[in-house]
Design a protein around this motif. Structure first.
Motif, PDB file in Angstrom:
ATOM      1  N   ARG A 199       7.624  12.518   1.101  1.00  0.00           N
ATOM      2  CA  ARG A 199       8.143  13.016  -0.185  1.00  0.00           C
ATOM      3  C   ARG A 199       8.410  14.518  -0.117  1.00  0.00           C
ATOM      4  O   ARG A 199       7.640  15.257   0.497  1.00  0.00           O
TER       5      ARG A 199
ATOM      6  N   HIS B 162      -4.627   0.112  15.027  1.00  0.00           N
ATOM      7  CA  HIS B 162      -3.524   1.087  15.120  1.00  0.00           C
ATOM      8  C   HIS B 162      -3.857   2.467  14.554  1.00  0.00           C
ATOM      9  O   HIS B 162      -3.266   3.460  14.962  1.00  0.00           O
TER      10      HIS B 162
ATOM     11  N   HIS C 296       3.468   2.113   2.737  1.00  0.00           N
ATOM     12  CA  HIS C 296       4.816   1.531   2.747  1.00  0.00           C
ATOM     13  C   HIS C 296       5.639   2.045   1.568  1.00  0.00           C
ATOM     14  O   HIS C 296       6.853   2.214   1.680  1.00  0.00           O
TER      15      HIS C 296
ATOM     16  N   THR D  78       0.858  -1.194   0.000  1.00  0.00           N
ATOM     17  CA  THR D  78       0.000   0.000   0.000  1.00  0.00           C
ATOM     18  C   THR D  78       0.895   1.245   0.000  1.00  0.00           C
ATOM     19  O   THR D  78       2.102   1.151   0.266  1.00  0.00           O
ATOM     20  N   GLY D  79       0.259   2.399  -0.241  1.00  0.00           N
ATOM     21  CA  GLY D  79       0.999   3.663  -0.295  1.00  0.00           C
ATOM     22  C   GLY D  79       1.754   3.954   0.991  1.00  0.00           C
ATOM     23  O   GLY D  79       2.834   4.554   0.975  1.00  0.00           O
TER      24      GLY D  79
ATOM     25  N   ILE E 192      -4.810  10.257  -6.217  1.00  0.00           N
ATOM     26  CA  ILE E 192      -4.223  11.568  -6.504  1.00  0.00           C
ATOM     27  C   ILE E 192      -2.705  11.415  -6.568  1.00  0.00           C
ATOM     28  O   ILE E 192      -2.083  10.956  -5.612  1.00  0.00           O
TER      29      ILE E 192
ATOM     30  N   TYR F   4       5.441   5.001  -0.311  1.00  0.00           N
ATOM     31  CA  TYR F   4       5.916   6.391  -0.361  1.00  0.00           C
ATOM     32  C   TYR F   4       7.054   6.688   0.613  1.00  0.00           C
ATOM     33  O   TYR F   4       7.981   7.425   0.249  1.00  0.00           O
TER      34      TYR F   4
HETATM   35  C1  LIG Z   1      -5.969  -0.279   5.306  1.00  0.00           C
HETATM   36  C2  LIG Z   1      -4.520  -0.358   5.671  1.00  0.00           C
HETATM   37  O1  LIG Z   1      -3.943  -1.424   5.772  1.00  0.00           O
HETATM   38  N1  LIG Z   1      -3.929   0.800   5.946  1.00  0.00           N
HETATM   39  C3  LIG Z   1      -2.532   0.869   6.355  1.00  0.00           C
HETATM   40  C4  LIG Z   1      -1.702   1.367   5.184  1.00  0.00           C
HETATM   41  O2  LIG Z   1      -2.371   2.565   4.810  1.00  0.00           O
HETATM   42  P1  LIG Z   1      -2.247   3.403   3.480  1.00  0.00           P
HETATM   43  O3  LIG Z   1      -1.511   2.724   2.409  1.00  0.00           O
HETATM   44  O4  LIG Z   1      -3.583   3.940   3.195  1.00  0.00           O
HETATM   45  O5  LIG Z   1      -1.227   4.438   4.016  1.00  0.00           O
HETATM   46  P2  LIG Z   1      -1.059   5.812   4.694  1.00  0.00           P
HETATM   47  O6  LIG Z   1      -2.279   6.503   5.060  1.00  0.00           O
HETATM   48  O7  LIG Z   1      -0.044   5.581   5.749  1.00  0.00           O
HETATM   49  O8  LIG Z   1      -0.331   6.586   3.489  1.00  0.00           O
HETATM   50  C5  LIG Z   1      -0.947   6.778   2.253  1.00  0.00           C
HETATM   51  C6  LIG Z   1       0.107   7.254   1.299  1.00  0.00           C
HETATM   52  O9  LIG Z   1      -0.424   7.218  -0.004  1.00  0.00           O
HETATM   53  C7  LIG Z   1      -0.394   8.533  -0.544  1.00  0.00           C
HETATM   54  N2  LIG Z   1      -1.588   8.727  -1.373  1.00  0.00           N
HETATM   55  C8  LIG Z   1      -2.822   8.428  -0.885  1.00  0.00           C
HETATM   56  C9  LIG Z   1      -3.930   8.622  -1.647  1.00  0.00           C
HETATM   57  C10 LIG Z   1      -3.773   9.164  -2.948  1.00  0.00           C
HETATM   58  O10 LIG Z   1      -4.721   9.369  -3.693  1.00  0.00           O
HETATM   59  N3  LIG Z   1      -2.529   9.472  -3.369  1.00  0.00           N
HETATM   60  C11 LIG Z   1      -1.419   9.250  -2.627  1.00  0.00           C
HETATM   61  O11 LIG Z   1      -0.301   9.529  -3.069  1.00  0.00           O
HETATM   62  C12 LIG Z   1      -0.373   9.467   0.643  1.00  0.00           C
HETATM   63  O12 LIG Z   1       0.139  10.719   0.269  1.00  0.00           O
HETATM   64  C13 LIG Z   1       0.511   8.684   1.602  1.00  0.00           C
HETATM   65  O13 LIG Z   1       1.871   8.859   1.299  1.00  0.00           O
HETATM   66  O14 LIG Z   1      -0.338   1.572   5.595  1.00  0.00           O
HETATM   67  C14 LIG Z   1      -0.155   2.465   6.704  1.00  0.00           C
HETATM   68  C15 LIG Z   1       1.350   2.557   6.975  1.00  0.00           C
HETATM   69  O15 LIG Z   1       1.910   1.342   7.289  1.00  0.00           O
HETATM   70  C16 LIG Z   1      -0.958   2.007   7.916  1.00  0.00           C
HETATM   71  O16 LIG Z   1      -0.836   2.949   8.959  1.00  0.00           O
HETATM   72  C17 LIG Z   1      -2.415   1.858   7.514  1.00  0.00           C
HETATM   73  O17 LIG Z   1      -3.208   1.438   8.593  1.00  0.00           O
END
Ligand SMILES: CC(=O)N[C@H]1[C@@H](OP(=O)(O)OP(=O)(O)OC[C@H]2O[C@@H](n3ccc(=O)[nH]c3=O)[C@H](O)[C@@H]2O)O[C@H](CO)[C@@H](O)[C@@H]1O
Length: 360
Positions: free
Chosen positions: A162, A292, A10, A7-8, A248, A12
């Motif tokens: 970033r 968490h 991890h 997922t994002g 996004i 980003y």
């Molecule tokens: C459902 C799940 O398992 N969620 C976990 C996952 O969340 P998830 O992958 O949603 O991660 P975070 O909320 O930590 O981060 C999201 C990342 O994606 C980026 N972004 C998001 C949306 C978008 O449209 N564009 C974009 O670039 C954000 O800027 C950010 O850098 O990993 C995180 C970090 O280990 C955990 O805390 C979350 O509980």
């Protein structure tokens, strides 16, 4: 080598570490190792890095047929990890969590290659706990992580973010133009984490007419899985100020455009929101290990740095919370000021220094 993803949250931080390292050591070769079919296989090349995929699968906690193939996939990913490490001969391996970091760091540690783990959450998963026993450094974002990791190797660095998100000065107007938003209407940014969030989408659907009546425009990231369904609903509604996106890319611009943010409380979203200093209503996901996200959000709510809305109250109560906040400028200012105090904008550079130390 940098490994992990899924997922994002991890991916980003991994990209932020790679970028900060390359800024200081531009002649380095970096190879990412991810899991075949996962988001990193697309996002990492977009960020300009090479990536190899392992055939990995998570072990389901419940009895499941998917577990039958687990030993075979694990054996295959251990074999490929051995081969990649032998070919690439890295000076160090960084693990950011998610499927691929387990096998790769395990084999690297067997070979005596220095490893560093970056744990984004206030709660550590099983893989990172096991890997931490032989990792040289564990870079964390929250205090109290001795509960999971060897105390002498923990370093509190914060989560690496970033670079384009670090400074939003002067971007607001351009950001609104970029997304096709009106320059003079308040912007409510809705974020469901990197995959989108069903409850948040339902809450927005329930209130979107009301939001438009209140004079806000929505910049709404609904997630790939929900995009088709949400697009149909938005189109059918005839609303003029709902800008729906599945994902996004330019998160810096999304943050810059926002007056108020509604967001899941994944670790990286929380870290980024503190850096950009926007007033935020967190709706933590109740479906994650040890709840968490609620812990992530509560650490902020305690400091009067964010508002918390429980997932099971979101549908039906979102508009009330947003209206209250939008109407109270001094509360918005207070939240912004307080959330900024919790930011760690130097995290990526501190992790680079930690890596330099373990390589030396
Ligand atoms: C459902 C799940 O398992 N969620 C976990 C996952 O969340 P998830 O992958 O949603 O991660 P975070 O909320 O930590 O981060 C999201 C990342 O994606 C980026 N972004 C998001 C949306 C978008 O449209 N564009 C974009 O670039 C954000 O800027 C950010 O850098 O990993 C995180 C970090 O280990 C955990 O805390 C979350 O509980």
């Amino acid at each position: 080598m940098i490994s992990g993803g899924g997922t994002g949250g991890h991916i980003y931080p991994a990209i932020a570490i790679a970028n900060a390292w390359m800024e200081k050591h531009p002649d380095t070769e970096i190879l990412f190792v991810g899991a075949e079919g996962k988001m990193e296989m697309q996002k990492v090349p977009e960020a300009g890095y090479k990536i190899e995929g392992l055939k990995v699968a998570g072990l389901q906690r419940s009895l499941s047929l998917a577990n039958v193939s687990f030993p075979f996939k694990l054996a295959s990913s251990l074999r490929k990890s051995r081969q990649l490490l032998a070919d690439f001969k890295p000076n160090a391996v960084v693990g950011v969590g998610g499927y691929a970091s387990g096998p790769l760091l395990f084999v690297a540690q067997n070979k005596g290659i220095p490893t560093l783990i970056q744990e984004q959450n206030s709660y550590a998963g099983l893989t990172n706990k096991l890997l931490s026993k032989r990792a040289r450094r564990i870079c964390v974002a929250y205090p109290g992580m001795e509960e999971f990791f060897p105390k002498d190797r923990i370093q509190v660095t914060g989560n690496p973010v970033r670079k384009d998100i670090l400074d939003l000065k002067g971007k607001s107007e351009m950001a609104k133009f970029h997304f096709g938003l009106q320059p003079d209407k308040k912007v409510l940014l809705i974020l469901g984490g990197s995959l989108g969030a069903r409850t948040i989408n339902q809450a927005v659907l329930a209130d979107m007419v009301g939001f438009e009546e209140s004079g806000y425009q929505l910049l709404w990231q609904c997630g790939k899985y929900y995009f088709q369904e949400m697009s149909q609903k938005v189109m059918g509604s005839g609303l003029k100020h709902v800008y729906l996106m599945e994902f996004i890319r330019e998160m810096d611009l999304a943050y810059a455009a926002a007056d108020v943010v509604v967001s899941r409380a994944g670790a990286l979203s929380v870290s980024e929101l503190s850096i950009v200093g926007k007033p935020v209503i967190f709706i933590p996901s109740p479906n994650v290990a040890e709840d968490h996200q609620t812990k992530n959000a509560m650490a902020y709510v305690k400091e009067i740095a964010a508002v918390l809305l429980k997932d099971n109250h979101a549908v039906g109560q979102l508009k009330k919370e947003v209206d209250q906040l939008m109407a109270d400028e001094s509360k918005m200012d207070l939240l912004s000021e307080n959330i900024k105090k919790l930011a760690r904008p130097d995290a990526a550079n501190r992790i680079v220094s930690a890596l330099e130390e373990i390589i030396a």
